[in-house]
Write an enzyme that holds these catalytic residues in place. Structure first.
Site, PDB file in Angstrom:
ATOM      1  N   LYS A 171       7.128   1.654 -15.244  1.00 40.34           N
ATOM      2  CA  LYS A 171       6.081   2.637 -15.759  1.00 40.34           C
ATOM      3  C   LYS A 171       6.591   3.563 -16.615  1.00 40.34           C
ATOM      4  CE  LYS A 171       2.548   1.215 -12.862  1.00 40.34           C
ATOM      5  NZ  LYS A 171       1.256   0.958 -13.060  1.00 40.34           N
ATOM      6  N   HIS A 216      -0.729 -12.245 -11.380  1.00 43.74           N
ATOM      7  CA  HIS A 216      -1.477 -10.750 -11.096  1.00 43.74           C
ATOM      8  C   HIS A 216      -2.945 -11.157 -11.279  1.00 43.74           C
ATOM      9  CE1 HIS A 216      -2.546  -6.551 -12.122  1.00 43.74           C
ATOM     10  NE2 HIS A 216      -1.358  -6.426 -11.771  1.00 43.74           N
TER      11      HIS A 216
HETATM   12  C1  CAP Z   1       0.299  -0.681  -9.662  1.00 42.63           C
HETATM   13  C2  CAP Z   1      -0.159  -1.867 -10.785  1.00 42.63           C
HETATM   14  C3  CAP Z   1      -0.878  -2.971 -10.214  1.00 42.63           C
HETATM   15  C4  CAP Z   1      -2.113  -2.702  -9.481  1.00 42.63           C
HETATM   16  C5  CAP Z   1      -3.027  -3.953  -9.450  1.00 42.63           C
HETATM   17  C6  CAP Z   1      -0.914  -0.807 -11.489  1.00 42.63           C
HETATM   18  O1  CAP Z   1       0.932   0.404 -10.085  1.00 42.63           O
HETATM   19  O2  CAP Z   1       0.834  -2.071 -11.615  1.00 42.63           O
HETATM   20  O3  CAP Z   1      -1.055  -3.613 -11.322  1.00 42.63           O
HETATM   21  O4  CAP Z   1      -1.842  -2.208  -8.244  1.00 42.63           O
HETATM   22  O5  CAP Z   1      -2.660  -4.738  -8.077  1.00 42.63           O
HETATM   23  O6  CAP Z   1      -0.906  -0.543 -12.734  1.00 42.63           O
HETATM   24  O7  CAP Z   1      -1.708  -0.202 -10.873  1.00 42.63           O
HETATM   25  P1  CAP Z   1       1.299   1.680  -9.286  1.00 42.63           P
HETATM   26  P2  CAP Z   1      -3.717  -5.421  -7.211  1.00 42.63           P
HETATM   27  O8  CAP Z   1       2.247   1.436  -7.834  1.00 42.63           O
HETATM   28  O9  CAP Z   1       1.836   2.706 -10.011  1.00 42.63           O
HETATM   29  O10 CAP Z   1       0.139   2.133  -8.490  1.00 42.63           O
HETATM   30  O11 CAP Z   1      -4.384  -6.388  -7.991  1.00 42.63           O
HETATM   31  O12 CAP Z   1      -3.068  -6.123  -6.292  1.00 42.63           O
HETATM   32  O13 CAP Z   1      -4.617  -4.319  -6.675  1.00 42.63           O
HETATM   33 MG    MG Z   2      -0.337  -3.053 -13.140  1.00 42.85          MG
END
Ligand code: CAP
Ligand code: MG
Length: 411
Positions: free
Chosen positions: A151, A267
């Site tokens: 991030k 993903h």
């Molecule tokens: C998590 C994440 C994942 C989502 C999707 C995001 O980041 O990288 O892409 O959780 O997963 O960008 O949100 P954080 P899923 O840890 O900062 O929340 O499809 O399993 O819900």
């Molecule tokens: Mg993500």
């Protein structure tokens, strides 16, 4: 014109010859009529009787409605309705989850589950690595894997990405990955990022820590294998692909290409567009089963009712579909990700068991002590859960976990 009925209510399901689908149906029509409309549209019929449908075609290829319980309709499709071309998910999806979603006879319909007969399961190879293979590469036989998503999602240069990965590994994480919106942007070209991250992983390995980072190769179908081969050549130890935006065919192209020799992290960005509504769309479960069939090694399954994406399925059905022994494939590593932080780890592990990869993006990069401290906080939380020690007790001797629990609380 013969009027054929697709209703076979009360007849036993035949899992050896049929693909069995469960649909949740919302309709103003009598449920039998709505179920027949699904069976007709998705197999041998259309909105009216047709002169070209004879009893031979109907009896061998017509779908069968074997049960209606409340709003749940069970439809069976003969294996012969599916392509003789080996392992064609697009054609499978066109049958089990195609036009029916637009039928005027239905106010809403959701494909909840699918079960395939052996003859179709045998067309697929399943994961090359799966959870066991990933664990073997990481020398981590028992503990949950613990990872991060770099991030911010976009914006870091290759060097800063590699530095993030190094710090995460130095803090004890076993996995990291690109975020789903990062592929090959000008601020972070994929070649430079892959090379820089590979160097960081080599450095960690020389210091005694094994880690993998999944490079996102989600791109055009005609280029994805070529890009994956390149990325592998630049030193990637794992590859990531988005199954919904790229398609099952793209995942399969990667998993079945003999030149791709690293695990594939799958993903599922965009799945919420059709999984989130409890009455309309496609549940994640059929998609999880298909990802395992086409050979994804790790797959996002949500956070089992905790975390930021809790609109998604909170039960363990997807986890079980990744790990269960009812299909002839290696288990897929289930990935819990989305709003995760150290305070949620115990609850996730309580719900998932040890065979899981837990990931935190914000829950690592948002730690007041920085990425390494954030990674330590997550690793410590996983260690505590593995040892069965409550996080706040473990935090008494583990400073980074204590800071994380103070920052975000615990469940
Ligand atoms: C998590 C994440 C994942 C989502 C999707 C995001 O980041 O990288 O892409 O959780 O997963 O960008 O949100 P954080 P899923 O840890 O900062 O929340 O499809 O399993 O819900
Ligand atoms: Mg993500």
């Amino acid at each position: 014109m013969e009027n054929y009925s697709y209703l076979h209510l009360g007849e036993p399901e035949d899992p050896d010859r049929y693909v069995i689908c469960k649909y949740r149906v919302t309709t103003d029509l009598p449920m039998e009529k709505a179920a027949e409309a699904i069976a007709a549209e998705q197999s041998t019929g259309t909105w009216t009787g047709i002169s070209t449908l004879d009893s031979g075609i109907f009896e061998s290829l017509g779908a069968r409605i074997t049960s209606i319980e409340g709003d749940m309709v069970t439809a069976e499709f003969p294996a012969e309705d599916f392509s003789i071309e080996v392992g064609s998910v697009p054609q499978i999806l066109s049958v089990i989850s195609g036009n029916l979603f637009g039928l005027g006879a239905l106010k809403a319909v959701r494909l909840e589950d699918v079960t395939f007969p052996k003859s179709i399961l045998e067309q697929f190879k399943g994961p090359k690595f799966g959870s066991e293979g990933i664990r073997r590469l990481l020398d981590r036989p028992e503990k949950p894997l613990v990872g991060t998503i770099v991030k911010p999602k976009i914006g870091l240069s290759p060097e800063r990405t590699a530095e993030y990965v190094y710090e995460a590994g130095a803090g004890g994480l076993t996995n990291s990955k690109d975020d789903e919106t990062l592929v090959d942007q000008a601020f972070c070209p994929i070649q430079d990022r892959t090379v820089a991250v590979a160097e960081a992983l080599d450095r960690l390995e020389a210091e005694g820590h094994k880690m993998m980072h999944a490079i996102n190769v989600s791109t055009r179908g005609d280029r994805i294998v070529e890009l994956a081969e390149k990325v592998q050549g630049w030193g990637a130890r794992e590859i990531m692909v988005d199954v919904i935006t790229c398609g099952f065919g793209a995942v399969q192209a990667l998993t079945e290409d003999p030149s791709i020799k690293v695990p594939i992290h799958v993903h599922r960005t965009m799945h919420g567009a059709f999984t989130k509504d409890p009455f309309h769309g496609v549940a994640m479960l059929p998609l999880t089963k298909l990802v395992r069939m086409v050979g994804g090694d790790a797959l996002h399954i949500g956070t089992l009712g905790v975390g930021k994406m809790s609109g998604a399925a909170a039960d363990n059905s997807n986890l079980e579909a990744c790990l269960g022994d009812d299909v002839p494939y290696k288990p897929v590593m289930p990935v819990c990700s989305g709003g995760v932080h150290p305070g949620l780890v115990a609850e996730i592990v309580k719900r998932s068991g040890m065979d899981v990869q837990i990931q935190a993006g914000g829950g690592v990069a948002g730690h007041p002590g920085g990425v390494r401290a954030g990674a330590m906080g997550m690793s410590q939380a996983v260690d505590a859960a593995f040892l069965g020690i409550p996080a706040d007790e473990y935090a008494k001797d583990h400073q980074e976990l204590a800071v994380a629990l103070r920052e975000w609380g615990s469940k």
